[in-house]
Scaffold this motif. Sequence first.
Motif, PDB file in Angstrom:
ATOM      1  N   VAL A   1       0.873  -1.179   0.000  1.00  0.00           N
ATOM      2  CA  VAL A   1       0.000   0.000   0.000  1.00  0.00           C
ATOM      3  C   VAL A   1       0.909   1.228   0.000  1.00  0.00           C
ATOM      4  N   SER A   2       0.712   2.103  -0.954  1.00  0.00           N
ATOM      5  CA  SER A   2       1.558   3.298  -1.063  1.00  0.00           C
ATOM      6  C   SER A   2       0.712   4.562  -1.042  1.00  0.00           C
ATOM      7  N   GLY A   3       1.297   5.641  -0.577  1.00  0.00           N
ATOM      8  CA  GLY A   3       0.623   6.930  -0.557  1.00  0.00           C
ATOM      9  C   GLY A   3       1.296   7.848   0.436  1.00  0.00           C
ATOM     10  N   ARG A   4       0.794   9.058   0.508  1.00  0.00           N
ATOM     11  CA  ARG A   4       1.312  10.000   1.498  1.00  0.00           C
ATOM     12  C   ARG A   4       0.669   9.709   2.850  1.00  0.00           C
ATOM     13  N   GLY A   5       1.402   9.997   3.900  1.00  0.00           N
ATOM     14  CA  GLY A   5       0.910   9.717   5.243  1.00  0.00           C
ATOM     15  C   GLY A   5       0.571  10.975   6.009  1.00  0.00           C
ATOM     16  N   VAL A   6      -0.299  10.816   7.007  1.00  0.00           N
ATOM     17  CA  VAL A   6      -0.634  11.926   7.896  1.00  0.00           C
ATOM     18  C   VAL A   6      -0.716  11.374   9.315  1.00  0.00           C
ATOM     19  N   TYR A   7      -0.159  12.118  10.248  1.00  0.00           N
ATOM     20  CA  TYR A   7      -0.083  11.689  11.646  1.00  0.00           C
ATOM     21  C   TYR A   7      -1.176  12.345  12.466  1.00  0.00           C
ATOM     22  N   VAL A   8      -2.066  11.527  13.022  1.00  0.00           N
ATOM     23  CA  VAL A   8      -3.095  11.992  13.957  1.00  0.00           C
ATOM     24  C   VAL A   8      -2.667  11.508  15.337  1.00  0.00           C
TER      25      VAL A   8
ATOM     26  N   GLN B   1     -12.129   4.506   5.653  1.00  0.00           N
ATOM     27  CA  GLN B   1     -12.003   4.118   4.242  1.00  0.00           C
ATOM     28  C   GLN B   1     -12.672   5.128   3.319  1.00  0.00           C
ATOM     29  N   LYS B   2     -13.853   5.584   3.692  1.00  0.00           N
ATOM     30  CA  LYS B   2     -14.579   6.519   2.824  1.00  0.00           C
ATOM     31  C   LYS B   2     -13.915   7.897   2.790  1.00  0.00           C
ATOM     32  N   PHE B   3     -13.135   8.216   3.804  1.00  0.00           N
ATOM     33  CA  PHE B   3     -12.375   9.471   3.792  1.00  0.00           C
ATOM     34  C   PHE B   3     -11.228   9.388   2.788  1.00  0.00           C
ATOM     35  N   GLY B   4     -10.777   8.164   2.517  1.00  0.00           N
ATOM     36  CA  GLY B   4      -9.723   7.971   1.527  1.00  0.00           C
ATOM     37  C   GLY B   4      -8.486   7.243   2.019  1.00  0.00           C
ATOM     38  N   PHE B   5      -8.517   6.780   3.266  1.00  0.00           N
ATOM     39  CA  PHE B   5      -7.364   6.066   3.795  1.00  0.00           C
ATOM     40  C   PHE B   5      -7.392   4.605   3.372  1.00  0.00           C
ATOM     41  N   LYS B   6      -6.203   4.082   3.045  1.00  0.00           N
ATOM     42  CA  LYS B   6      -6.078   2.698   2.587  1.00  0.00           C
ATOM     43  C   LYS B   6      -5.352   1.804   3.586  1.00  0.00           C
ATOM     44  N   ALA B   7      -4.741   2.394   4.605  1.00  0.00           N
ATOM     45  CA  ALA B   7      -4.013   1.618   5.610  1.00  0.00           C
ATOM     46  C   ALA B   7      -3.822   2.473   6.849  1.00  0.00           C
ATOM     47  N   ILE B   8      -3.561   1.807   7.983  1.00  0.00           N
ATOM     48  CA  ILE B   8      -3.348   2.502   9.249  1.00  0.00           C
ATOM     49  C   ILE B   8      -2.089   1.946   9.905  1.00  0.00           C
ATOM     50  N   VAL B   9      -1.267   2.858  10.414  1.00  0.00           N
ATOM     51  CA  VAL B   9      -0.066   2.502  11.157  1.00  0.00           C
ATOM     52  C   VAL B   9      -0.254   3.013  12.585  1.00  0.00           C
TER      53      VAL B   9
ATOM     54  N   HIS C   1      -1.798  18.178   3.751  1.00  0.00           N
ATOM     55  CA  HIS C   1      -2.050  16.745   3.940  1.00  0.00           C
ATOM     56  C   HIS C   1      -3.234  16.249   3.108  1.00  0.00           C
ATOM     57  N   ALA C   2      -3.763  17.112   2.257  1.00  0.00           N
ATOM     58  CA  ALA C   2      -4.905  16.711   1.426  1.00  0.00           C
ATOM     59  C   ALA C   2      -4.522  15.521   0.552  1.00  0.00           C
ATOM     60  N   GLY C   3      -5.381  14.521   0.535  1.00  0.00           N
ATOM     61  CA  GLY C   3      -5.136  13.357  -0.298  1.00  0.00           C
ATOM     62  C   GLY C   3      -4.267  12.295   0.342  1.00  0.00           C
ATOM     63  N   ALA C   4      -3.890  12.473   1.597  1.00  0.00           N
ATOM     64  CA  ALA C   4      -3.100  11.447   2.285  1.00  0.00           C
ATOM     65  C   ALA C   4      -3.901  10.148   2.346  1.00  0.00           C
ATOM     66  N   GLU C   5      -3.209   9.028   2.184  1.00  0.00           N
ATOM     67  CA  GLU C   5      -3.891   7.737   2.106  1.00  0.00           C
ATOM     68  C   GLU C   5      -3.476   6.757   3.198  1.00  0.00           C
ATOM     69  N   ILE C   6      -2.506   7.147   4.007  1.00  0.00           N
ATOM     70  CA  ILE C   6      -2.073   6.277   5.099  1.00  0.00           C
ATOM     71  C   ILE C   6      -2.166   7.056   6.406  1.00  0.00           C
ATOM     72  N   LEU C   7      -2.963   6.564   7.327  1.00  0.00           N
ATOM     73  CA  LEU C   7      -3.191   7.209   8.615  1.00  0.00           C
ATOM     74  C   LEU C   7      -2.206   6.638   9.639  1.00  0.00           C
ATOM     75  N   ILE C   8      -1.547   7.524  10.357  1.00  0.00           N
ATOM     76  CA  ILE C   8      -0.586   7.118  11.376  1.00  0.00           C
ATOM     77  C   ILE C   8      -1.058   7.646  12.723  1.00  0.00           C
ATOM     78  N   SER C   9      -1.045   6.788  13.734  1.00  0.00           N
ATOM     79  CA  SER C   9      -1.474   7.235  15.062  1.00  0.00           C
ATOM     80  C   SER C   9      -0.665   6.493  16.127  1.00  0.00           C
ATOM     81  N   ASP C  10      -1.187   6.452  17.335  1.00  0.00           N
ATOM     82  CA  ASP C  10      -0.408   5.936  18.454  1.00  0.00           C
ATOM     83  C   ASP C  10      -1.018   4.647  19.014  1.00  0.00           C
ATOM     84  N   ASN C  11      -1.030   4.492  20.336  1.00  0.00           N
ATOM     85  CA  ASN C  11      -1.397   3.209  20.935  1.00  0.00           C
ATOM     86  C   ASN C  11      -2.894   3.037  21.155  1.00  0.00           C
ATOM     87  N   ASN C  12      -3.328   1.771  21.050  1.00  0.00           N
ATOM     88  CA  ASN C  12      -4.714   1.373  21.318  1.00  0.00           C
ATOM     89  C   ASN C  12      -5.697   2.108  20.414  1.00  0.00           C
ATOM     90  N   PHE C  13      -5.336   2.251  19.151  1.00  0.00           N
ATOM     91  CA  PHE C  13      -6.192   2.957  18.198  1.00  0.00           C
ATOM     92  C   PHE C  13      -7.447   2.136  17.923  1.00  0.00           C
TER      93      PHE C  13
END
Length: 202
Positions: free
Chosen positions: A9-16, A92-100, A66-78
């Motif tokens: 899975v490839s794309g730009r990431g954004v950290y929440v 998924q409907k927002f546009g994210f394809k994977a979560i880290v 961060h518009a168009g980011a497709e990989i969501l990055i967050s912390d513990n117990n998400f």
Amino acid sequence: MSGNSIVKVSGRGVYVAGNDIDTDRIIPARYLKCITFDELGPALFYDMRFSEDGTSKSHVLDDPKHAGAEILISDNNFGCGSSREHAPQAIQKFGFKAIVAGSFAEIFHGNCTTLGIPCVVMTQEDRSGLTGLLASDPELDLTIDIERLQIICANNVFSITMKQSVREAFLDAAYDPLDTLMADQDAINATAAKLGYTYNPG
């Protein structure tokens, strides 16, 4: 097998940022009465992003860089809290394809898997390194390699982990149990016939 295998899975990431981000923050309960899941995308993290009067709180997801980011990055117990399926649907409907993340709530993780959203685990140290790269250049692409269990970003390689059974399901395109069931329709009909059941698909 169901759908298509998911190997990378490839794309730009954004950290929440934040630990224990629960499903009510991911999608507030008032949006559960939606007619279709397609309506959930704009409501992702709504109360974190907007005030009661609809004015923006300048959340990271609404930052143009961060518009168009497709990989969501967050912390513990998400994804902790209630087991609502609407949370991964909104992601998924927002546009994210994977979560880290550092870790995931089990039911949320399972709901994401069924939708074909890989949830991969990364250590705090590596997440700090990855988010630091993205902070310096939000345009960077990252690639999640499920087969090799790594994330590549700007020539940096970070290790990730995921449940082996889930990893195999993505690689074998067997992550959606409903699709798997439909693909075995002939075998199901044959078993039903042996048991004396009749099936009329209408």
